[in-house]
Write an enzyme that holds these catalytic residues in place. Structure first.
Site, short mmCIF file in Angstrom:
data_model
loop_
_atom_site.label_atom_id
_atom_site.label_comp_id
_atom_site.label_asym_id
_atom_site.label_seq_id
_atom_site.Cartn_x
_atom_site.Cartn_y
_atom_site.Cartn_z
N LYS A 186 72.12 -46.81 -62.15
CA LYS A 186 73.41 -47.17 -61.53
C LYS A 186 74.54 -47.26 -62.57
O LYS A 186 74.31 -47.15 -63.77
CB LYS A 186 73.25 -48.48 -60.77
CG LYS A 186 72.28 -48.37 -59.59
CD LYS A 186 72.74 -47.33 -58.56
CE LYS A 186 71.86 -47.28 -57.33
NZ LYS A 186 70.56 -46.62 -57.55
C1 LIG Z 1 72.35 -46.78 -51.60
C2 LIG Z 1 71.29 -47.60 -52.25
N1 LIG Z 1 70.93 -48.76 -51.68
C3 LIG Z 1 70.00 -49.53 -52.22
C4 LIG Z 1 69.35 -49.19 -53.39
C5 LIG Z 1 68.28 -50.05 -53.94
O1 LIG Z 1 68.59 -50.54 -55.21
P1 LIG Z 1 67.43 -50.92 -56.23
O2 LIG Z 1 66.88 -49.70 -56.85
O3 LIG Z 1 68.14 -51.79 -57.23
O4 LIG Z 1 66.41 -51.70 -55.47
C6 LIG Z 1 69.69 -47.99 -54.02
C7 LIG Z 1 69.00 -47.56 -55.26
O5 LIG Z 1 68.85 -46.39 -55.57
C8 LIG Z 1 70.68 -47.16 -53.43
O6 LIG Z 1 71.02 -46.00 -53.98
#
Ligand SMILES: Cc1ncc(COP(=O)(O)O)c(C=O)c1O
Length: 378
Positions: A186
């Site tokens: 991210k």
């Molecule tokens: C749009 C979206 N929502 C939620 C998440 C979930 O985040 P995490 O990987 O920190 O659990 C991601 C991760 O790729 C995402 O791209």
């Protein structure tokens, strides 16, 4: 994406300082042994940066969605409306709450199509979860107006849009709740981590309790004698993640600015009609960490993907991780994945190429890429 590219001495120093000041990795207690409560400080830093009143650090973006939905009271028999172009985490969080995902198709922003939203609302709809995919905010004015009319809370998934803006406000800060991810891919990273932005006092109380085994955290009482306000879980962030987050947050403005320059250089060069640009709502400023373009001609598209590989850019999610970003692929989850809206989203996504905007390449590199891509169609 670029956060991990900038990990350096500052993050190393912050981790060493945490060890030197007592090495407390837990967000609560051990007062005599510590100088800081880094998780709480990171929340305050985010509120200052984002211009919001309240935020809660959690262990991941997935956890952040689950915490927000649980805090709203999403449970068995409820429905949550989200979108087909998504990440699987949103559907997992909904299903883990015992609810059913209801899927809106995409508009030309590739995000939730507000024109499809109202028809999906039923008396079971407990939340609306638009997702600002790959840096571009959804049409929130329209979505929020519909939600308001039906008195349904909006949770903005801004995991992929950290640093983007809508109506001059940071994405994630406009709904009743918003969520960020700080996983390794991210805009800024804590390794794993997430944030829930809280714009409603009742949701905030429940979110804090739910992410921490239900703890009320009664003032003046040790955690051992504290009581639970609800059935919770452990989605806490650790101090290790938070010290890195505090450093990375200081780099976010630079990341957004530098990504914007690269994005603009690429965008300027792509003029051939073979390339259809993703719509960006007039109210929105993207996070600029991904550039998406539609290439309808199969041959040009194939050449473009090849070129991106040859020039060392690669692609990001479309097409290389389509299975994790389109709800049509998630028939293991027990909801109807093949509605016309979802199939239309699949067809739309199959024409897109997503290009990662990385700080490891210069502005000139992105201009050269744009020129080379544009050259494919002449
Ligand atoms: C749009 C979206 N929502 C939620 C998440 C979930 O985040 P995490 O990987 O920190 O659990 C991601 C991760 O790729 C995402 O791209």
């Amino acid at each position: 994406m670029p956060g991990f590219e900038l990990i350096g001495q500052e993050e190393r120093d912050a981790l060493n300082a945490l060890m030197d000041e007592g090495g407390v990795f837990f967000a609560h207690g051990f007062d005599a042994k510590r100088k800081h409560f880094h998780v709480r400080e990171l929340e305050a830093d985010f509120c200052a940066y984002l211009g919001c009143d309240d935020a809660l650090c959690v262990s991941s973006g997935t956890a952040a969605i689950k915490v927000a939905l649980k805090a709203i009271g999403v449970g068995h028999g409820d429905e949550v409306i989200t979108q087909g172009f998504n990440f699987i985490a949103d559907f997992e969080a909904i299903i883990d709450c015992g609810a059913t995902p209801v899927v809106a198709g995409s508009d030309d922003t590739l995000n939730m199509d507000p024109a499809q939203l109202e028809a999906l609302i039923t008396d079971k709809t407990k939340a609306i979860l638009p997702v600002h995919m790959l840096g571009v905010p959804a049409r929130l004015n329209e979505i929020m107006a519909i939600a308001k009319r039906h008195n349904i809370p909006v949770v903005e998934d801004a995991c992929e849009a950290v640093g983007a803006k809508y109506n001059g406000q940071f994405a994630g800060t406009l709904g009743q709740a918003g969520v960020f991810s700080f996983d390794y891919g991210k805009a800024i990273t804590t390794g794993e981590g997430g944030l829930v932005i809280l714009n409603d006092a009742d949701i905030a109380v429940k979110a804090r309790q739910y992410h921490d085994h239900g703890h009320i955290n009664l003032p003046g009482i040790g955690r051992g004698l504290d009581r639970a306000g609800m059935v919770g879980f452990n989605y806490r962030m650790s101090e290790l993640n938070a010290v890195v987050g505090k450093v990375q947050l200081k780099k976010l403005a630079f990341i957004t600015e530098q990504s914007g320059k690269r994005y603009a250089a690429l965008d300027q060069q792509i003029t051939a009609p073979a390339f259809k640009k993703r719509a960006i709502p007039t109210e929105a400023t993207p996070a600029y960490d991904t550039y998406i373009v539609e290439v309808g001609d199969a041959q040009i598209r194939e050449h473009a993907i090849q070129l991106l590989g040859d020039m060392g850019f690669g692609t990001k999610n479309l097409p290389d991780a389509m299975n994790w970003h389109c709800s049509v692929y998630w028939d293991h989850m027990g909801f109807d994945t093949r509605t016309p809206a979802q199939l239309a989203t699949l067809a739309l996504l199959e024409r897109q190429i997503a290009i990662p905007v990385t700080l490891g390449k210069s502005v000139a590199d992105f201009a050269a890429l744009g020129q080379a891509l544009n050259g494919l169609s002449v």
